[in-house]
Design a protein around this motif. Structure first.
Motif, PDB file in Angstrom:
ATOM      1  N   TYR A   3     -17.111  55.710 -39.337  1.00 32.46           N
ATOM      2  CA  TYR A   3     -17.659  56.732 -40.497  1.00 32.46           C
ATOM      3  C   TYR A   3     -16.496  57.720 -40.253  1.00 32.46           C
ATOM      4  CZ  TYR A   3     -21.482  54.308 -42.616  1.00 32.46           C
ATOM      5  OH  TYR A   3     -22.118  53.431 -43.629  1.00 32.46           O
ATOM      6  N   LEU A   4     -15.596  57.903 -39.190  1.00 41.14           N
ATOM      7  CA  LEU A   4     -15.592  58.697 -38.709  1.00 41.14           C
ATOM      8  C   LEU A   4     -14.299  58.665 -39.915  1.00 41.14           C
ATOM      9  CD1 LEU A   4     -13.304  60.565 -37.379  1.00 41.14           C
ATOM     10  CD2 LEU A   4     -12.171  59.201 -35.868  1.00 41.14           C
ATOM     11  N   ILE A   5     -14.044  56.679 -40.028  1.00 42.02           N
ATOM     12  CA  ILE A   5     -12.718  56.689 -41.482  1.00 42.02           C
ATOM     13  C   ILE A   5     -13.769  57.027 -42.738  1.00 42.02           C
ATOM     14  CG2 ILE A   5     -11.967  54.734 -42.822  1.00 42.02           C
ATOM     15  CD1 ILE A   5     -12.328  53.158 -39.428  1.00 42.02           C
ATOM     16  N   VAL A  56      -7.358  48.133 -48.131  1.00 43.05           N
ATOM     17  CA  VAL A  56      -6.769  47.978 -49.633  1.00 43.05           C
ATOM     18  C   VAL A  56      -6.204  49.542 -49.922  1.00 43.05           C
ATOM     19  CG1 VAL A  56      -6.915  46.997 -51.732  1.00 43.05           C
ATOM     20  CG2 VAL A  56      -6.621  45.717 -49.716  1.00 43.05           C
ATOM     21  N   PHE A  57      -7.392  50.625 -50.247  1.00 36.27           N
ATOM     22  CA  PHE A  57      -7.862  51.814 -51.041  1.00 36.27           C
ATOM     23  C   PHE A  57      -7.171  52.675 -50.256  1.00 36.27           C
ATOM     24  CE2 PHE A  57      -9.016  56.216 -49.879  1.00 36.27           C
ATOM     25  CZ  PHE A  57      -8.910  57.078 -50.984  1.00 36.27           C
ATOM     26  N   SER A  77      -1.588  61.253 -44.625  1.00 43.43           N
ATOM     27  CA  SER A  77      -3.004  61.788 -43.715  1.00 43.43           C
ATOM     28  C   SER A  77      -3.606  60.211 -44.365  1.00 43.43           C
ATOM     29  CB  SER A  77      -3.611  62.629 -44.445  1.00 43.43           C
ATOM     30  OG  SER A  77      -3.565  62.116 -46.495  1.00 43.43           O
ATOM     31  N   PHE A  78      -3.292  59.521 -45.579  1.00 44.74           N
ATOM     32  CA  PHE A  78      -3.879  58.066 -45.930  1.00 44.74           C
ATOM     33  C   PHE A  78      -3.275  57.062 -44.659  1.00 44.74           C
ATOM     34  CE2 PHE A  78      -3.562  60.283 -49.690  1.00 44.74           C
ATOM     35  CZ  PHE A  78      -4.610  59.969 -50.815  1.00 44.74           C
ATOM     36  N   ALA A  94      -4.598  52.835 -40.319  1.00 43.32           N
ATOM     37  CA  ALA A  94      -3.801  52.828 -38.779  1.00 43.32           C
ATOM     38  C   ALA A  94      -5.786  52.870 -38.121  1.00 43.32           C
ATOM     39  CB  ALA A  94      -2.968  54.016 -38.198  1.00 43.32           C
ATOM     40  N   ILE A  95      -5.831  53.980 -37.969  1.00 43.97           N
ATOM     41  CA  ILE A  95      -7.885  54.070 -37.241  1.00 43.97           C
ATOM     42  C   ILE A  95      -8.912  52.723 -37.737  1.00 43.97           C
ATOM     43  CG2 ILE A  95      -9.873  55.299 -36.685  1.00 43.97           C
ATOM     44  CD1 ILE A  95      -8.242  57.441 -37.598  1.00 43.97           C
ATOM     45  N   ILE A  96      -8.918  52.294 -39.333  1.00 46.87           N
ATOM     46  CA  ILE A  96      -9.383  50.962 -39.829  1.00 46.87           C
ATOM     47  C   ILE A  96      -8.530  50.148 -38.742  1.00 46.87           C
ATOM     48  CG2 ILE A  96      -9.503  49.390 -41.811  1.00 46.87           C
ATOM     49  CD1 ILE A  96      -9.430  51.693 -43.762  1.00 46.87           C
ATOM     50  N   VAL A  97      -7.527  49.326 -38.791  1.00 41.64           N
ATOM     51  CA  VAL A  97      -6.773  48.412 -38.117  1.00 41.64           C
ATOM     52  C   VAL A  97      -6.888  48.319 -36.814  1.00 41.64           C
ATOM     53  CG1 VAL A  97      -5.225  47.813 -37.935  1.00 41.64           C
ATOM     54  CG2 VAL A  97      -5.151  48.507 -39.963  1.00 41.64           C
TER      55      VAL A  97
END
Length: 402
Positions: free
Chosen positions: A26-28, A94-95, A172-173, A178-181
Motif C-alpha cells: 500500500y506504499l506502492i 506492468v502499469f 518516479s515510475f 523497483a519497490i514492487i520487485v
C-alpha cells in the motif's frame, strides 16, 4: 464460537511478516493513486495533449476498478487471498513500466485500466486477510491507509525534485517499479491463512456480529455503498486538483503547490495513528465518521475561501488529510463488514466498486469543470463532503434504532 488453540497458533505464524508485506504494497498503491495526477503536465507534454485528455486517461483507473471489484471480491471468498495480492502487484508493475515507454493515448488508457485492476485485486486479497487474522477487528486496515499516505507524501516530493532539476519525470515510475520487485520477492515466500483457518475465524466473528436488521439493514447497506462513493471521491477530487488549484488560484510556486499535497499526506498519516489508537480503545466507529466528515468539510471551506493566506491553506490541507484520508473510508468498510461477517470479500468488492465509480467519474466531471476554471473544478469537492456527512449521520441514526 472459540477458535481452536492449535488453529490460532497456525494463523499467527509469520503474522507480522505477512502484515508488513501487505502494508508495503500500500506504499506502492499510494504512488499509484496519484502518480498520473502528479505528472499531468509532464505527461501532457510527452503525449502532446491538453490536461483534459490526461484527466481522461486518469479516469481509466476507475474503469479498471469498475471492471474488477465485484469479480475479485467474490472470487477472494472462494480462492486464495495470496493469488489476488500477487495479481495486483504484477498489474501495478506492468502499469509503472509501461507508462514510461511513451505510449499512445489508447495504450496509456489501457495501462490506467490495468492500474485499477491492480487496486481491486490488492484490496480483495489484503483487507480481507487483515480483518481475518485480527479476529474481525478493523484497526489493522487503518494502517493500510497510513502506508498509502506515506506513498502519497513521498511521491510529490520526488516529482517536485525531478521537475526542479529538470530530470526525466519517468524516474518516479521507475522507483515505483523497483519497490514492487523488491516486495514481490517477499510475497512469494510468505504464508497466508488457508481456507480451513479462514472459515473458523469468520465463524467466530459471526457470533458477535451486530447492527440494523430487516429493512433498516437494507437501508444501511445502500447508505454504506453510497459512502463508498463519497469517501473515495472526496480524496480523489482533492489529490487530483489541489496542486493546480494552489498554483493557478492561490498563486503558489511549484514547490509550495506540491508541498501542500505532502501536508495533506502528513495529516493523513497523523489521522491513521490517532484513529488506530481510538479504535483500539473501542470508540464508536460511526461517531468517528461523523466527526471526521464534518472536519473535512470545514477544512475544504477554509481552502476555498481563505486559501490565499499561505499558513492557513497549509493548515487546512493538513487537517483535511487528517479527516478525509486518515482511515475514514477503511472505517466505513469495517462497519459494512460487521453487517455481513461471513462475506468479507464480497462486501469489500461491493464497497470499493462504488469507490471505483468515483475514480471513474471524478476525473471526467472535474475535467469538464476545469474547462470553465480550476477553482470550479476544485470547489465541487465541498459538495461531496457535505453529502458524505449526511450519509454517516443517517447511518448512525439507523444503528441507534436497530
Amino acid at each position: 464460537m472459540e477458535i481452536a488453540p492449535g488453529s490460532q497458533t497456525t494463523v499467527n505464524i509469520n503474522k507480522w511478516r505477512l502484515s508488513l508485506t501487505l502494508y508495503l504494497n500500500y506504499l506502492i498503491h499510494g504512488f499509484g493513486i496519484i502518480i498520473l495526477a502528479q505528472n499531468m503536465t509532464a505527461l501532457g507534454n510527452s503525449w502532446n495533449v491538453p490536461l483534459k485528455t490526461v484527466s481522461f486517461v486518469i479516469s481509466g483507473i476507475g474503469v479498471g476498478r469498475l471492471i474488477a471489484y465485484l469479480i475479485t471480491g467474490s472470487l477472494a471468498d472462494l480462492l486464495s487471498r495470496k493469488l489476488f495480492v500477487v495479481i495486483g502487484m504484477l498489474c501495478y508493475l506492468v502499469f509503472a513500466v509501461g507508462m514510461v515507454m511513451n505510449p499512445s493515448i489508447p495504450v496509456a488508457y489501457g495501462l490506467a485500466i490495468l492500474a485499477g485492476i491492480a487496486n481491486s485485486a490488492l484490496d480483495a486479497g489484503t483487507y480481507t486477510t487483515l480483518v481475518e487474522i485480527n479476529h474481525g477487528k478493523g484497526d489493522g486496515t487503518i494502517l493500510l491507509k497510513g502506508f498509502m499516505s506515506l506513498g502519497e507524501f513521498i511521491l510529490p516530493i520526488l516529482v517536485a525534485t525531478l521537475a526542479n532539476h529538470e530530470w526525466w519525470f519517468g524516474w518516479s515510475f521507475i522507483v515505483m517499479a523497483a519497490i514492487i520487485v523488491l516486495n514481490f520477492i517477499n510475497v512469494l515466500t510468505v504464508r497466508f491463512p488457508n481456507h480451513a483457518e479462514l472459515k473458523q475465524l469468520n465463524q467466530a466473528v459471526s457470533q458477535t456480529s451486530h447492527g440494523p436488521r430487516g429493512f433498516k439493514k437494507v437501508v444501511a447497506t445502500i447508505l454504506l455503498l453510497g459512502y463508498g462513493y463519497t469517501s473515495m471521491a472526496l480524496m480523489i477530487w482533492f489529490t487530483q486538483w489541489i496542486t493546480l488549484f494552489a498554483q493557478q488560484q492561490l498563486h503558489f510556486g511549484e514547490t509550495a503547490a506540491h508541498f501542500i499535497l505532502s501536508l495533506y499526506s502528513i495529516g493523513s498519516i497523523t489521522g491513521v495513528i490517532i484513529l488506530f489508537i481510538l479504535l483500539n480503545r473501542a470508540v464508536s466507529e460511526l461517531k468517528l465518521l461523523i466527526a471526521l466528515n464534518l472536519t473535512a468539510v470545514v477544512a475544504l471551506a477554509i481552502l476555498l475561501f481563505a486559501g490565499r493566506i499561505v499558513w492557513l491553506a497549509n493548515l487546512a490541507s493538513l487537517i483535511f488529510g487528517f479527516a478525509a484520508a486518515g482511515g475514514a473510508m477503511q472505517t466505513g468498510l469495517t462497519v459494512f463488514m460487521k453487517l455481513f461477517p461471513s462475506h468479507h470479500g464480497m462486501i469489500t468488492g461491493a464497497f470499493y466498486f462504488f469507490g471505483s465509480i468515483a475514480s471513474f467519474t471524478v476525473p471526467l466531471i472535474t475535467g469538464l469543470l476545469s474547462a470553465q476554471s480550476i477553482a470550479l473544478a476544485f470547489s465541487g469537492d465541498l459538495i461531496v463532503g457535505l453529502v458524505g456527512t449526511v450519509i454517516v449521520i443517517v447511518l448512525a441514526g439507523l444503528h441507534r434504532t436497530k
